[in-house]
Design a protein around this motif. Sequence first.
Motif, PDB file in Angstrom:
ATOM      1  N   LEU A 193       0.827  -1.211   0.000  1.00 33.83           N
ATOM      2  CA  LEU A 193       0.000   0.000   0.000  1.00 33.83           C
ATOM      3  C   LEU A 193       0.863   1.263   0.000  1.00 33.83           C
ATOM      4  N   LEU A 208       1.903   1.779  -3.507  1.00 36.64           N
ATOM      5  CA  LEU A 208       0.773   2.257  -4.290  1.00 36.64           C
ATOM      6  C   LEU A 208       0.581   3.758  -4.115  1.00 36.64           C
ATOM      7  N   GLN A 217      -2.827  -6.044  -6.371  1.00 36.16           N
ATOM      8  CA  GLN A 217      -2.328  -4.726  -6.763  1.00 36.16           C
ATOM      9  C   GLN A 217      -3.277  -4.103  -7.785  1.00 36.16           C
ATOM     10  N   PHE A 271      -6.359  -2.750  -5.890  1.00 37.06           N
ATOM     11  CA  PHE A 271      -6.089  -1.529  -5.142  1.00 37.06           C
ATOM     12  C   PHE A 271      -5.816  -0.357  -6.073  1.00 37.06           C
ATOM     13  N   ASP A 272      -5.131  -0.614  -7.174  1.00 37.92           N
ATOM     14  CA  ASP A 272      -4.886   0.420  -8.183  1.00 37.92           C
ATOM     15  C   ASP A 272      -6.216   0.958  -8.706  1.00 37.92           C
ATOM     16  N   LEU A 291      -8.063   3.045  -5.927  1.00 37.62           N
ATOM     17  CA  LEU A 291      -7.449   4.359  -5.720  1.00 37.62           C
ATOM     18  C   LEU A 291      -7.655   5.257  -6.935  1.00 37.62           C
ATOM     19  N   ILE A 296      -6.700   5.624   3.039  1.00 31.46           N
ATOM     20  CA  ILE A 296      -6.640   4.173   2.903  1.00 31.46           C
ATOM     21  C   ILE A 296      -6.334   3.615   4.283  1.00 31.46           C
ATOM     22  N   ALA A 309      -5.934  -0.030   6.635  1.00 30.41           N
ATOM     23  CA  ALA A 309      -5.722  -1.469   6.558  1.00 30.41           C
ATOM     24  C   ALA A 309      -5.490  -2.003   7.963  1.00 30.41           C
ATOM     25  N   LEU A 319      -9.450  -3.680   4.258  1.00 33.43           N
ATOM     26  CA  LEU A 319      -8.884  -2.464   3.679  1.00 33.43           C
ATOM     27  C   LEU A 319     -10.035  -1.571   3.253  1.00 33.43           C
ATOM     28  N   PHE A 357     -10.891   2.208   1.203  1.00 39.63           N
ATOM     29  CA  PHE A 357     -10.473   3.338   0.381  1.00 39.63           C
ATOM     30  C   PHE A 357     -11.603   4.353   0.457  1.00 39.63           C
TER      31      PHE A 357
END
Length: 182
Positions: free
Chosen positions: A44, A47, A80, A83-84, A87, A102, A104, A113, A115
């Motif tokens: 994270l 990221l 990934q 999460f990409d 975000l 974010i 976690a 998690l 966002f």
Amino acid sequence: KYLSISLAKAERLEELINEFLEIAKYNLSNVTLSCREINMTRLLEQLVYEFRPILDQKGLTCRLEAEDNLMLTCDADKLQRVFDNLLRNAVLYSYDKTQITITAAGNKETVTLQFANQGDPIPGEKLDRLFEQFYRLDAGRDTAGTGLGLAIAKQIVALHDGTVSAQSEEGRTVFTVTLPIR
């Protein structure tokens, strides 16, 4: 001028084709995960670091609130991607000069998690459809995606035996991903 327009359209077409291939891949029942133990906190942090230029364009900040060394056995590359996407959507739909958060945290059974961003609330009838293939919240926007990102994210999370959901009220939208500890 026409070459620039053609290039932009070609790039958009390439993006669409890649999204279609990605969704087709996740629709196949034989997708296998390449799981290993990873440090979710570090993933994270990376990221957030990679998104800094995109955040700066809208005057956004991103705060990461994560336990130190939060470990999880998962397919890091596939998560990934999730999460990409989350975000990227938070950036796209955030009010300028606001903060994305974010968080976690883990317990003995799961890692959760979230966002969260500040932006126009998503009406309930649209909130229920966000994870459908080809559904776009704001189809009229040129910057909106293909409507596949959240559908792919949901499938990746499901491959990990997890869940993803969204809540939106009073100018705050939160996407929550819950993954089991393996």
